[in-house]
Design a protein around this motif. Structure first.
Motif, PDB file in Angstrom:
ATOM      1  N   TYR A 195      86.605  21.774  -9.177  1.00 55.28           N
ATOM      2  CA  TYR A 195      86.475  23.194  -9.502  1.00 55.28           C
ATOM      3  C   TYR A 195      86.961  23.430 -10.925  1.00 55.28           C
ATOM      4  CZ  TYR A 195      86.612  28.246  -8.908  1.00 55.28           C
ATOM      5  OH  TYR A 195      86.388  29.581  -9.045  1.00 55.28           O
ATOM      6  N   ASN A 196      86.152  24.146 -11.698  1.00 59.54           N
ATOM      7  CA  ASN A 196      86.485  24.437 -13.083  1.00 59.54           C
ATOM      8  C   ASN A 196      87.526  25.546 -13.153  1.00 59.54           C
ATOM      9  OD1 ASN A 196      85.687  26.187 -15.710  1.00 59.54           O
ATOM     10  ND2 ASN A 196      85.559  23.999 -16.061  1.00 59.54           N
ATOM     11  N   VAL A 197      88.695  25.242 -13.735  1.00 63.28           N
ATOM     12  CA  VAL A 197      89.792  26.213 -13.810  1.00 63.28           C
ATOM     13  C   VAL A 197      90.043  26.714 -15.226  1.00 63.28           C
ATOM     14  CG1 VAL A 197      90.951  25.355 -11.747  1.00 63.28           C
ATOM     15  CG2 VAL A 197      91.560  24.392 -13.975  1.00 63.28           C
ATOM     16  N   ASP A 198      89.334  26.159 -16.203  1.00 64.87           N
ATOM     17  CA  ASP A 198      89.510  26.521 -17.607  1.00 64.87           C
ATOM     18  C   ASP A 198      88.291  25.954 -18.332  1.00 64.87           C
ATOM     19  OD1 ASP A 198      90.491  26.047 -20.474  1.00 64.87           O
ATOM     20  OD2 ASP A 198      92.186  27.126 -19.622  1.00 64.87           O
ATOM     21  N   ARG A 199      88.016  26.419 -19.519  1.00 63.08           N
ATOM     22  CA  ARG A 199      86.830  25.892 -20.200  1.00 63.08           C
ATOM     23  C   ARG A 199      86.941  24.394 -20.500  1.00 63.08           C
ATOM     24  NH1 ARG A 199      87.461  28.420 -26.246  1.00 63.08           N
ATOM     25  NH2 ARG A 199      89.442  27.404 -26.601  1.00 63.08           N
ATOM     26  N   LYS A 259      90.921  35.241 -10.430  1.00 60.18           N
ATOM     27  CA  LYS A 259      89.668  34.812  -9.796  1.00 60.18           C
ATOM     28  C   LYS A 259      89.745  33.335  -9.402  1.00 60.18           C
ATOM     29  CE  LYS A 259      84.736  34.348 -10.698  1.00 60.18           C
ATOM     30  NZ  LYS A 259      83.658  34.484 -11.675  1.00 60.18           N
ATOM     31  N   VAL A 260      90.261  32.514 -10.307  1.00 64.77           N
ATOM     32  CA  VAL A 260      90.388  31.079 -10.048  1.00 64.77           C
ATOM     33  C   VAL A 260      91.356  30.825  -8.892  1.00 64.77           C
ATOM     34  CG1 VAL A 260      91.256  28.906 -11.026  1.00 64.77           C
ATOM     35  CG2 VAL A 260      89.732  30.347 -12.369  1.00 64.77           C
ATOM     36  N   ALA A 261      92.509  31.482  -8.897  1.00 67.11           N
ATOM     37  CA  ALA A 261      93.502  31.298  -7.832  1.00 67.11           C
ATOM     38  C   ALA A 261      92.943  31.740  -6.484  1.00 67.11           C
ATOM     39  CB  ALA A 261      94.781  32.063  -8.165  1.00 67.11           C
ATOM     40  N   ALA A 262      92.226  32.851  -6.447  1.00 62.97           N
ATOM     41  CA  ALA A 262      91.629  33.328  -5.191  1.00 62.97           C
ATOM     42  C   ALA A 262      90.610  32.331  -4.657  1.00 62.97           C
ATOM     43  CB  ALA A 262      90.979  34.698  -5.415  1.00 62.97           C
ATOM     44  N   ALA A 263      89.816  31.755  -5.544  1.00 63.04           N
ATOM     45  CA  ALA A 263      88.830  30.751  -5.115  1.00 63.04           C
ATOM     46  C   ALA A 263      89.516  29.495  -4.598  1.00 63.04           C
ATOM     47  CB  ALA A 263      87.896  30.415  -6.278  1.00 63.04           C
ATOM     48  N   LEU A 264      90.593  29.078  -5.260  1.00 65.83           N
ATOM     49  CA  LEU A 264      91.310  27.880  -4.829  1.00 65.83           C
ATOM     50  C   LEU A 264      91.987  28.074  -3.472  1.00 65.83           C
ATOM     51  CD1 LEU A 264      92.797  26.658  -8.213  1.00 65.83           C
ATOM     52  CD2 LEU A 264      90.945  25.605  -6.896  1.00 65.83           C
ATOM     53  N   ILE A 265      92.480  29.279  -3.203  1.00 66.34           N
ATOM     54  CA  ILE A 265      93.093  29.564  -1.900  1.00 66.34           C
ATOM     55  C   ILE A 265      92.054  29.393  -0.789  1.00 66.34           C
ATOM     56  CG2 ILE A 265      94.057  31.404  -0.450  1.00 66.34           C
ATOM     57  CD1 ILE A 265      95.473  32.423  -2.970  1.00 66.34           C
ATOM     58  N   LYS A 266      90.829  29.842  -1.036  1.00 70.78           N
ATOM     59  CA  LYS A 266      89.765  29.687  -0.042  1.00 70.78           C
ATOM     60  C   LYS A 266      89.399  28.223   0.148  1.00 70.78           C
ATOM     61  CE  LYS A 266      87.711  34.210  -0.763  1.00 70.78           C
ATOM     62  NZ  LYS A 266      86.564  34.943  -1.296  1.00 70.78           N
ATOM     63  N   LEU A 267      89.385  27.457  -0.942  1.00 68.98           N
ATOM     64  CA  LEU A 267      89.023  26.038  -0.865  1.00 68.98           C
ATOM     65  C   LEU A 267      90.129  25.191  -0.245  1.00 68.98           C
ATOM     66  CD1 LEU A 267      87.331  25.581  -4.353  1.00 68.98           C
ATOM     67  CD2 LEU A 267      86.199  25.522  -2.127  1.00 68.98           C
ATOM     68  N   LYS A 268      91.387  25.563  -0.486  1.00 68.56           N
ATOM     69  CA  LYS A 268      92.516  24.787   0.007  1.00 68.56           C
ATOM     70  C   LYS A 268      93.657  25.737   0.384  1.00 68.56           C
ATOM     71  CE  LYS A 268      95.088  20.620  -0.694  1.00 68.56           C
ATOM     72  NZ  LYS A 268      95.396  19.489  -1.516  1.00 68.56           N
ATOM     73  N   PRO A 269      93.647  26.231   1.614  1.00 64.22           N
ATOM     74  CA  PRO A 269      94.626  27.253   2.033  1.00 64.22           C
ATOM     75  C   PRO A 269      96.082  26.800   2.017  1.00 64.22           C
ATOM     76  CG  PRO A 269      92.797  27.104   3.592  1.00 64.22           C
ATOM     77  CD  PRO A 269      92.654  25.976   2.631  1.00 64.22           C
ATOM     78  N   LYS A 271     105.889  11.125  -9.026  1.00 65.83           N
ATOM     79  CA  LYS A 271     105.072  11.537 -10.160  1.00 65.83           C
ATOM     80  C   LYS A 271     104.490  12.927  -9.919  1.00 65.83           C
ATOM     81  CE  LYS A 271     103.604   6.953 -11.668  1.00 65.83           C
ATOM     82  NZ  LYS A 271     102.448   6.089 -11.893  1.00 65.83           N
ATOM     83  N   LYS A 272     104.481  13.716 -10.983  1.00 69.08           N
ATOM     84  CA  LYS A 272     103.910  15.050 -10.937  1.00 69.08           C
ATOM     85  C   LYS A 272     103.127  15.263 -12.222  1.00 69.08           C
ATOM     86  CE  LYS A 272     105.124  19.858 -10.157  1.00 69.08           C
ATOM     87  NZ  LYS A 272     106.196  20.800  -9.845  1.00 69.08           N
ATOM     88  N   MET A 273     101.954  15.865 -12.105  1.00 72.47           N
ATOM     89  CA  MET A 273     101.141  16.176 -13.277  1.00 72.47           C
ATOM     90  C   MET A 273     100.651  17.612 -13.163  1.00 72.47           C
ATOM     91  SD  MET A 273      98.958  12.690 -13.901  1.00 72.47           S
ATOM     92  CE  MET A 273      98.308  13.272 -15.450  1.00 72.47           C
ATOM     93  N   THR A 274     100.370  18.210 -14.311  1.00 72.27           N
ATOM     94  CA  THR A 274      99.860  19.582 -14.334  1.00 72.27           C
ATOM     95  C   THR A 274      98.712  19.702 -15.323  1.00 72.27           C
ATOM     96  OG1 THR A 274     101.408  20.265 -16.063  1.00 72.27           O
ATOM     97  CG2 THR A 274     102.129  20.577 -13.779  1.00 72.27           C
ATOM     98  N   CYS A 275      97.910  20.729 -15.133  1.00 68.04           N
ATOM     99  CA  CYS A 275      96.912  21.093 -16.144  1.00 68.04           C
ATOM    100  C   CYS A 275      96.817  22.610 -16.177  1.00 68.04           C
ATOM    101  CB  CYS A 275      95.562  20.430 -15.890  1.00 68.04           C
ATOM    102  SG  CYS A 275      94.534  21.181 -14.641  1.00 68.04           S
ATOM    103  N   THR A 276      96.440  23.138 -17.322  1.00 70.52           N
ATOM    104  CA  THR A 276      96.395  24.584 -17.497  1.00 70.52           C
ATOM    105  C   THR A 276      95.196  25.192 -16.780  1.00 70.52           C
ATOM    106  OG1 THR A 276      95.173  24.369 -19.567  1.00 70.52           O
ATOM    107  CG2 THR A 276      97.563  24.502 -19.726  1.00 70.52           C
ATOM    108  N   MET A 277      95.385  26.455 -16.407  1.00 70.23           N
ATOM    109  CA  MET A 277      94.318  27.243 -15.799  1.00 70.23           C
ATOM    110  C   MET A 277      94.045  28.426 -16.716  1.00 70.23           C
ATOM    111  SD  MET A 277      95.767  27.065 -11.884  1.00 70.23           S
ATOM    112  CE  MET A 277      94.554  28.166 -11.229  1.00 70.23           C
ATOM    113  N   ALA A 278      92.833  28.911 -16.701  1.00 71.91           N
ATOM    114  CA  ALA A 278      92.439  30.011 -17.582  1.00 71.91           C
ATOM    115  C   ALA A 278      93.289  31.247 -17.341  1.00 71.91           C
ATOM    116  CB  ALA A 278      90.970  30.347 -17.381  1.00 71.91           C
ATOM    117  N   GLY A 279      93.941  31.728 -18.376  1.00 68.52           N
ATOM    118  CA  GLY A 279      94.773  32.912 -18.257  1.00 68.52           C
ATOM    119  C   GLY A 279      93.971  34.159 -17.911  1.00 68.52           C
TER     120      GLY A 279
END
Length: 124
Positions: free
Chosen positions: A63-67, A108-118, A95-103
């Motif tokens: 899922y695209n979370v940023d450009r 919208k991105v967080a709501a979509a991710l909740i539906k994909l992975k509750p 180990k822990k890794m992170t990546c940025t999400m579109a501010g």
């Protein structure tokens, strides 16, 4: 599924299991795609949306979370709401890794991710 990548731009090929990819990053300044795993970063070519579409058509959930970033939803373990980061925690190590999400698109991105992975854990 296994794909061919390199460990450094313009180096020899290496095989990578798509299921181990945490997120994919587009680096336009080197004209490469970087696939991040807990074992390192791997390079290939092509546009980011091609890889997202290709993997999704093969049964993965990217899922695209940023450009510049597309995440593997099945590997996502949490979201930092304040910093707007997608978080990945290894179940086999610390180990822990992170990546940025579109501010601007974060809600919208967080709501979509909740539906994909509750079972996503939200933190501040």
């Amino acid at each position: 599924m296994i794909i061919s990548v390199t460990t450094e731009p313009d180096r020899g090929p290496k095989l990578l299991d798509v299921g181990t990819i945490l997120f994919i990053e587009s680096r336009s300044h080197i004209q490469r795609i970087v696939m991040h795993t807990f074992d390192g970063s791997f390079y290939t070519t092509g546009p980011l949306n091609y890889w997202e579409m290709f993997f999704n058509n093969e049964g993965y959930r990217f899922y695209n979370v940023d450009r510049s970033y597309t995440i593997n939803v099945d590997e996502l373990t949490g979201i930092n709401e304040n910093l707007k980061l997608a978080e990945f925690q290894s179940s086999q190590s610390y180990k822990k890794m992170t990546c940025t999400m579109a501010g601007l698109r974060y809600k919208k991105v967080a709501a979509a991710l909740i539906k994909l992975k509750p079972d996503i854990i939200f933190s501040n």
